[in-house]
Design a protein around this motif. Structure first.
Motif, short mmCIF file in Angstrom:
data_model
loop_
_atom_site.label_atom_id
_atom_site.label_comp_id
_atom_site.label_asym_id
_atom_site.label_seq_id
_atom_site.Cartn_x
_atom_site.Cartn_y
_atom_site.Cartn_z
N ASP A 71 0.83 -1.20 0.00
CA ASP A 71 0.00 0.00 0.00
C ASP A 71 0.87 1.25 0.00
O ASP A 71 0.60 2.22 -0.73
CB ASP A 71 -0.93 0.00 1.22
CG ASP A 71 -1.86 1.21 1.22
OD1 ASP A 71 -2.59 1.40 0.24
OD2 ASP A 71 -1.82 1.98 2.21
N LEU A 72 1.94 1.23 0.80
CA LEU A 72 2.90 2.35 0.81
C LEU A 72 3.54 2.51 -0.56
O LEU A 72 3.65 3.64 -1.06
CB LEU A 72 3.97 2.09 1.88
CG LEU A 72 5.19 3.04 1.87
CD1 LEU A 72 4.75 4.48 2.14
CD2 LEU A 72 6.21 2.59 2.91
N CYS A 73 3.93 1.41 -1.17
CA CYS A 73 4.57 1.46 -2.49
C CYS A 73 3.63 2.04 -3.54
O CYS A 73 4.04 2.84 -4.39
CB CYS A 73 5.03 0.07 -2.90
SG CYS A 73 6.31 -0.64 -1.82
N ASN A 74 2.37 1.63 -3.49
CA ASN A 74 1.39 2.15 -4.44
C ASN A 74 1.19 3.66 -4.28
O ASN A 74 1.05 4.39 -5.27
CB ASN A 74 0.06 1.42 -4.28
CG ASN A 74 0.07 0.03 -4.91
OD1 ASN A 74 0.62 -0.15 -5.99
ND2 ASN A 74 -0.51 -0.94 -4.23
N GLN A 75 1.18 4.12 -3.01
CA GLN A 75 1.01 5.55 -2.78
C GLN A 75 2.23 6.34 -3.26
O GLN A 75 2.10 7.45 -3.78
CB GLN A 75 0.79 5.81 -1.28
CG GLN A 75 -0.56 5.30 -0.77
CD GLN A 75 -0.79 5.71 0.67
OE1 GLN A 75 -0.95 6.89 0.99
NE2 GLN A 75 -0.82 4.73 1.56
N ILE A 76 3.41 5.76 -3.09
CA ILE A 76 4.62 6.41 -3.59
C ILE A 76 4.56 6.52 -5.11
O ILE A 76 4.82 7.59 -5.69
CB ILE A 76 5.88 5.64 -3.15
CG1 ILE A 76 6.06 5.73 -1.63
CG2 ILE A 76 7.12 6.21 -3.85
CD1 ILE A 76 7.21 4.89 -1.10
N LEU A 77 4.22 5.42 -5.76
CA LEU A 77 4.13 5.42 -7.22
C LEU A 77 3.10 6.43 -7.71
O LEU A 77 3.32 7.14 -8.70
CB LEU A 77 3.78 4.02 -7.72
CG LEU A 77 4.92 3.01 -7.80
CD1 LEU A 77 4.38 1.63 -8.17
CD2 LEU A 77 5.97 3.45 -8.81
N GLU A 78 1.97 6.49 -7.02
CA GLU A 78 0.90 7.41 -7.40
C GLU A 78 1.38 8.86 -7.39
O GLU A 78 0.97 9.68 -8.21
CB GLU A 78 -0.29 7.25 -6.45
CG GLU A 78 -1.47 8.16 -6.76
CD GLU A 78 -2.58 8.01 -5.74
OE1 GLU A 78 -3.47 8.89 -5.71
OE2 GLU A 78 -2.56 7.03 -4.97
N ASN A 79 2.29 9.17 -6.46
CA ASN A 79 2.74 10.56 -6.31
C ASN A 79 4.06 10.86 -7.03
O ASN A 79 4.62 11.94 -6.85
CB ASN A 79 2.88 10.88 -4.82
CG ASN A 79 1.55 11.02 -4.13
OD1 ASN A 79 0.80 11.95 -4.37
ND2 ASN A 79 1.22 10.05 -3.27
N VAL A 80 4.55 9.89 -7.81
CA VAL A 80 5.73 10.16 -8.64
C VAL A 80 5.41 10.00 -10.12
O VAL A 80 6.31 9.91 -10.96
CB VAL A 80 6.93 9.26 -8.25
CG1 VAL A 80 7.39 9.56 -6.84
CG2 VAL A 80 6.60 7.79 -8.44
N GLY A 81 4.10 9.94 -10.43
CA GLY A 81 3.70 9.86 -11.83
C GLY A 81 3.42 8.47 -12.33
O GLY A 81 3.35 8.26 -13.55
N GLY A 82 3.28 7.50 -11.41
CA GLY A 82 2.99 6.14 -11.82
C GLY A 82 4.23 5.36 -12.20
O GLY A 82 5.32 5.92 -12.37
#
Length: 463
Positions: free
Chosen positions: A6-17
């Motif tokens: 879940d943390l990794c998905n949120q990081i990816l979401e906020n760096v442009g996918g």
């Protein structure tokens, strides 16, 4: 293993996918990403993600500060992002193709130096403890054992071996960093401390390599820059020789031809330049110390955590190490940074005492990380950057403690761990150097602890 997807998905979401991430690796506390489009990174949003202590760009690299559990987060991040743990699955084809960029030159040099020395640190720290015990038990401190005793002689030998042969160790680290021939790099490092070369230098008689080139008579034992320059040039020479030598002759001809070129270049050109570079850096540090004195040391103590957060500390540490290897001590950088580390320990301890609930768990983890492990980044990004009072306390305590060490003319002489044993680096100096160093650290620790306990921290808290 704990689930961080879940943390990794949120990081990816906020760096442009994941389409915007071309590569990922990690250090001790940070997830380091290469982004195709840097404008897509939402730093403010990332800072509010639970599990993220901070985010920033460092050159072309985007760093997400996770903390000491980043090693567990990293594999899951690569899985979610569709990346290999070694490199990106889909390389960015729009790169500059490795073209030289003058703006990146300072960072490239620092990366090479720090990347070459980092693998050697365990050797210096391990051998440093023998020097610490030698200094504590000898005439310089407790005067328990005479220097000519077998036990003290053993400590002296084991302590010196980690530093006298530093050119060999650094050559190994540099070869790993540049991905060139480690065996040949070790030969170049060894020639710098070869007994025959040392005899020639000690005798002070002129010597010509192959009877052609004059060899400057310098002692390169404990030198860092001579092997760094030698291995850097070796990486190009070895690659060229390996390319032009026929395959049937490579086994013998490549190492021989490479060394025929590198021996005279190293002893007559590169090593002397590296030696002058070390002497020059030492002179700069001593000049700063003579001009600024205690104020200079105090500024290092006050601003050290800010330097770490921006990466400036890497360049300054290289200068301080050059001073230690050249004259045996550093009077500014390691002195001020050591006091700053103890001030940070006092600060995070006071925060742990005052905090409650989930904040107390985070404070406890940070307390262990800095006091036991010597890892300061979780506290810097998790506390100092989120709490203005904490940053002010740190600067005041670190600055005052370091200023006192400057007044007492404390010297940092031995490489020691960055945790609670950091003050052992003050052993080996003359007179009461160790005692004065410990006093300065206690002052920094005590002021930070009292400021935190008495004045408290900002009421605003983030998850």
């Amino acid at each position: 293993m704990e689930n961080y997807k879940d943390l990794c998905n949120q990081i990816l979401e906020n760096v442009g996918g994941k389409e915007n991430v071309s590569g990922a690796f990690h250090c001790m506390t940070r997830l380091r990403l290469t982004l195709r489009d840097k404008s897509k990174a939402n730093i403010d949003a990332l800072k509010n993600v639970k599990g993220v202590m901070g985010a920033q760009f460092s050159g072309d690299q985007f760093q997400v500060i996770i903390g000491t559990n980043v090693a567990s987060v990293y594999p899951q991040f690569c899985e979610v992002a569709g990346l290999s743990e070694e490199k990106a699955v889909d390389e960015n084809l729009d790169t500059d193709g490795g073209k030289f960029n003058i703006k990146e030159l300072p960072r490239t040099i620092l990366n090479y130096v720090s990347g070459s020395i980092a693998p050697v640190l365990p050797i210096m720290l391990g051998a440093g403890f023998f020097q610490v015990f030698y200094s504590i038990l000898g005439t310089g401190f407790l005067n328990v054992l005479p220097k000519n005793s077998a036990f003290m002689q053993s400590l002296y030998i084991f302590g010196k071996v980690g530093f006298y042969f530093l050119p060999v160790y650094v050559a190994w680290g540099a070869a790993k960093k540049l991905n060139t021939s480690i065996p040949l790099a070790l030969v170049l490092g060894t020639i710098l401390v070869d007994p025959n070369i040392i005899k020639i230098v000690t005798a002070g008689k002129p010597f010509k390599v192959f009877g052609l080139l004059n060899m400057p008579l310098n002692d390169y034992s404990s030198g860092v820059f001579p092997p760094l320059l030698a291995v850097w040039v070796l990486s190009y020479v070895y690659k060229y020789v390996d390319k032009v030598i026929p395959k049937s002759l490579k086994v013998m001809a490549v190492p021989f031809c490479t060394l025929v070129i590198m021996f005279p270049i190293t002893l007559c050109i590169l090593a002397p330049i590296g030696n002058w570079l070390g002497i020059g850096i030492t002179a700069i540090i001593n000049t700063i110390y003579q001009v600024a004195g205690p104020i200079g040391v105090g500024l290092v103590g006050a601003l050290w955590m800010l330097m770490i957060s921006t990466g400036m500390h890497i360049a300054i540490i290289q200068m301080a190490m050059a001073s230690i290897f050249s004259v045996g001590y550093d009077p500014i950088v390691f002195v001020g940074s050591t006091v700053a580390n103890y001030a940070l320990m006092g600060l995070v301890l006071s925060y742990f005492i005052r905090s409650k609930g989930e904040e107390k768990q985070l404070a406890g983890a940070n307390t262990i990380a800095i006091i036991a492990g010597g890892v300061s980044e979780p506290t810097i990004f998790g506390l100092l950057f989120r709490n203005k009072k904490a940053f002010i306390y740190q600067m005041i305590a670190g600055g005052i403690g370091a200023f006192v060490s400057g007044i007492l003319k404390v010297q940092y002489c031995t490489m020691a761990p960055g945790n609670f044993m950091n003050a052992l680096g003050f052993t080996g100096g003359s007179g009461n150097n160790f005692i004065y160093g410990v006093i300065s650290c206690v002052i920094g620790f005590g002021i930070a602890l009292l400021l935190g306990l008495i004045l408290g921290f900002d009421d605003k808290k983030k998850a």
